[in-house]
Design a protein around this motif. Sequence first.
Motif, PDB file in Angstrom:
ATOM      1  N   PRO A 141     -12.147   5.801   0.634  1.00 39.43           N
ATOM      2  CA  PRO A 141     -11.745   6.526   1.844  1.00 39.43           C
ATOM      3  C   PRO A 141     -11.895   8.025   1.604  1.00 39.43           C
ATOM      4  O   PRO A 141     -11.797   8.497   0.466  1.00 39.43           O
ATOM      5  CB  PRO A 141     -10.269   6.153   2.015  1.00 39.43           C
ATOM      6  CG  PRO A 141     -10.062   4.950   1.161  1.00 39.43           C
ATOM      7  CD  PRO A 141     -11.063   5.010   0.059  1.00 39.43           C
ATOM      8  N   GLY A 181      -5.424  -3.222   0.481  1.00 36.94           N
ATOM      9  CA  GLY A 181      -4.203  -2.810  -0.215  1.00 36.94           C
ATOM     10  C   GLY A 181      -3.433  -3.917  -0.894  1.00 36.94           C
ATOM     11  O   GLY A 181      -2.218  -3.841  -1.010  1.00 36.94           O
ATOM     12  N   ASP A 219      -4.747   7.115   1.540  1.00 38.01           N
ATOM     13  CA  ASP A 219      -5.705   6.073   1.152  1.00 38.01           C
ATOM     14  C   ASP A 219      -6.608   6.564   0.019  1.00 38.01           C
ATOM     15  O   ASP A 219      -6.934   5.826  -0.902  1.00 38.01           O
ATOM     16  CB  ASP A 219      -6.566   5.654   2.343  1.00 38.01           C
ATOM     17  CG  ASP A 219      -5.760   4.938   3.410  1.00 38.01           C
ATOM     18  OD1 ASP A 219      -4.570   4.664   3.163  1.00 38.01           O
ATOM     19  OD2 ASP A 219      -6.312   4.662   4.482  1.00 38.01           O
ATOM     20  N   ARG A 220      -7.008   7.833   0.087  1.00 39.82           N
ATOM     21  CA  ARG A 220      -7.877   8.389  -0.956  1.00 39.82           C
ATOM     22  C   ARG A 220      -7.108   8.520  -2.279  1.00 39.82           C
ATOM     23  O   ARG A 220      -7.646   8.222  -3.355  1.00 39.82           O
ATOM     24  CB  ARG A 220      -8.413   9.745  -0.501  1.00 39.82           C
ATOM     25  CG  ARG A 220      -9.264  10.448  -1.545  1.00 39.82           C
ATOM     26  CD  ARG A 220     -10.494   9.618  -1.897  1.00 39.82           C
ATOM     27  NE  ARG A 220     -11.219  10.166  -3.004  1.00 39.82           N
ATOM     28  CZ  ARG A 220     -12.519  10.434  -2.995  1.00 39.82           C
ATOM     29  NH1 ARG A 220     -13.242  10.167  -1.925  1.00 39.82           N
ATOM     30  NH2 ARG A 220     -13.111  10.933  -4.048  1.00 39.82           N
ATOM     31  N   HIS A 258       0.830  -1.201   0.000  1.00 36.99           N
ATOM     32  CA  HIS A 258       0.000   0.000   0.000  1.00 36.99           C
ATOM     33  C   HIS A 258       0.870   1.260   0.000  1.00 36.99           C
ATOM     34  O   HIS A 258       0.407   2.335  -0.390  1.00 36.99           O
ATOM     35  CB  HIS A 258      -0.903  -0.034   1.236  1.00 36.99           C
ATOM     36  CG  HIS A 258      -1.941   1.042   1.286  1.00 36.99           C
ATOM     37  ND1 HIS A 258      -2.888   1.215   0.309  1.00 36.99           N
ATOM     38  CD2 HIS A 258      -2.187   2.007   2.207  1.00 36.99           C
ATOM     39  CE1 HIS A 258      -3.668   2.234   0.621  1.00 36.99           C
ATOM     40  NE2 HIS A 258      -3.257   2.740   1.757  1.00 36.99           N
ATOM     41  N   PRO A 290      -9.287  -1.257   0.860  1.00 34.87           N
ATOM     42  CA  PRO A 290      -8.516  -0.823   2.040  1.00 34.87           C
ATOM     43  C   PRO A 290      -7.465  -1.853   2.446  1.00 34.87           C
ATOM     44  O   PRO A 290      -6.480  -1.511   3.078  1.00 34.87           O
ATOM     45  CB  PRO A 290      -9.591  -0.682   3.128  1.00 34.87           C
ATOM     46  CG  PRO A 290     -10.870  -0.507   2.381  1.00 34.87           C
ATOM     47  CD  PRO A 290     -10.732  -1.271   1.106  1.00 34.87           C
TER      48      PRO A 290
END
Length: 566
Positions: free
Chosen positions: A538, A447, A543-544, A99, A445
Amino acid sequence: MTEAPSKHGLARNTANYGDKDFALYLRRSFAKSMGYSQAMLDRPVVGLVDTGSDYNNCHRAVPELIEAVKRGVLAAGGLPLAFPTVSLCEPSLFPTSMHYRNLAALDTEAMLTAQPMDSAVLIGGCDKTVPAQLMAAASADVPAVQLVTGPMLATPFQGERLSACTDCRRYWAAYRAGTVTGERIAEIEGRLATTAGTCGVMGTASTMACLAEALGMIPLGHGSIPAVHADRLRAAEEAGALAVRLIAQPIRPSQIITAHSVENALRVLLALGGSTNALIHLTAIAGRVGVRVDLRRLNELSDSTPVLVDLKPTGAGYMEDFHAAGGMPALLWELRDLLHPDPIDVTGASLGERLAEPAFVDRRFIRARGEPVSPVGGIVSLFGSLAPRGAILKRSAATPGLFEIEARAVVFDGLEDMAARIDDPGLDVTEDDILVLKNAGPLTPAGMPEAGYLPIPSRLARAGVKDMVRMSDCRMSGTAFGTIVLHITPEAAAGGPLGLVESGDRIRLSVQERSLDLLVPAEEVARRRALWTPPVKPKRGWDRLVADQVLQADEGCDLAVLRAGG
Ligand code: FES
C-alpha cells in the motif's frame, strides 16, 4: 505555588517548554479548569484506559466499570484520570480487527508513557483489546492492572442456550447446509448476544482474560466474572484500589511477564483448549519483554498438559459455567505441579502463594487431572516443507480421523477467489481433498483475518460433510472448530512455500509426526519460485506501516519496531 510530590502524579513528565516549573504550573491551571481541588491534584494519579465505544458491544459496560474503578482509586487515596484509546470490536472492523491490534498497542503505549500517571488500570475485553493493552503495558512498563469487561451471559432459547459465537457458526453452517431456514436464522440472529460483555465461550477474548490471569496481570478469580454480575463492579473497584497500592511498592509488568509466567500461560492455554489466536497474542506480549515463545517447546508442553476445561467451542459449557465451576483458581490448582510457582502477580504474591485448594469445583466444566477432556493439550505446532517456521492445529477442535492424511490440494489464491468459487457447483472438490487458502496472512491487505475456517463447499455441506482438512496463512476465530491448519509461516505474501502451492498438488499432514509437507519435486518448486513476485505494498498510512513492519505469526505479528529492543 504548592508543589506536588516530586515526580509523582501531575508532576511526572511535564511538557517541554524549557521551564519545568512553568510546565507544571500550566498543567495544574488547566487541570483546575476541570474543577479539581489542589488536594486532589496533589494525589498520585491512576490512568484509566477507556475503551468504551459505540462501535464496541463487548465494551458496552465500560462506562459503569470506569465509575467503579474511580471509586476504588479515590477511596485508596489516588486521583483517577480516564482517557480514551483505540477500541477494537471484532465484527466491526474492516478488513479485520487483527490489522489494528498493533495500532491500539501503539496508541496505548504512547498515552501510558506521555501522560502523567503513576499506575494504570487497563480496561478492555474484546479479542484484540486485551492483547494490545498487555503489549503496551509491557513496553511502557508502567505499573498496571488489567480489568476485563467480562463474558456475556448465554440466553435460554427454545430448550437450549445460545451465546456468541460458537452457536453463531453452528447455526450458520446449518443454514448453509439447508437445514435451517432464512426465517429461523433471522430469529437466532437476535438471540445470540443479548447482554453486555465478550463472547460467552472459550473464544479469544475469554482465553486472553484467562491468560492475563495466568500471567498475573489480573488478580486471581477476576478474569471470568460475567460482565453483568455485581462482582464485576466489585472487581473494578478492587482494580482501582490495587492500582493505588502498586504506586507505593511498584511492581512493573516486566517483573510479572517473565519466561516462567509466559510458560505458565502457555500451559493454561493448552489446558483450556483455548483459542489459537491467543498463541499469537501471547507471543507478541512476551516479545515486548524479550521472551520468545518457541513453537517446538509448545509441542513439548502440549504433550504433557491435559485439556481440563470443557466449554464451547469444543464442549458444552459457557464462560458463566466456567466461572461458577471455580474459574482460574480451580484450574491453576489442578495444574499446580506443572506450573512454575515463582511468578508474581499484581498483588506481589507468587503463584505458589496465591494457589489454594478450592472448596468446590464443578467437574462438568473443570475436570480433575485423572479425568481430563483430553490427556494432551489442545494445540500442536507442525513443521515441514510447507511450513518451515511452523503452523498450528487445534487438535481439540479437530476430527481425529483426519489427523494423518495425504491428499490433493484445492487452492484458492485469496479471499476474493475463495468467495467467488467455493460454492460453485462445478468446483472440482471432494470431501477427501484439502482446501488451501493463500495470500491472507499478516502482510496482505486482508490483514490475517479469521478466515481459516474455510466454509465447506455448499455442494459438500448439503451432502452432509461436516469437516475437511483446511489450511491457510490466516487465523481462525477462537469460537470455531474443524480440522484446520493455521498460521502457516512464512505466509504466502512473504515468499513462503504456501504461495507456490497449486491445485492438484499433494500435501501430507501428520499430527502424530507434527509435520506438514508439500509433496512437489524440488525442481518444480524452484521453477514456481522463480516466477513468484511479492505483492505491491500500500502507498501510505497505517496499511503501509504494517506492510513495512509486521512480523510473521511465529513472532506474534507485532511491528518490528515495537518489539523489545526494536
Ligand atoms: Fe468481542 Fe467476541 S466479538 S469478544
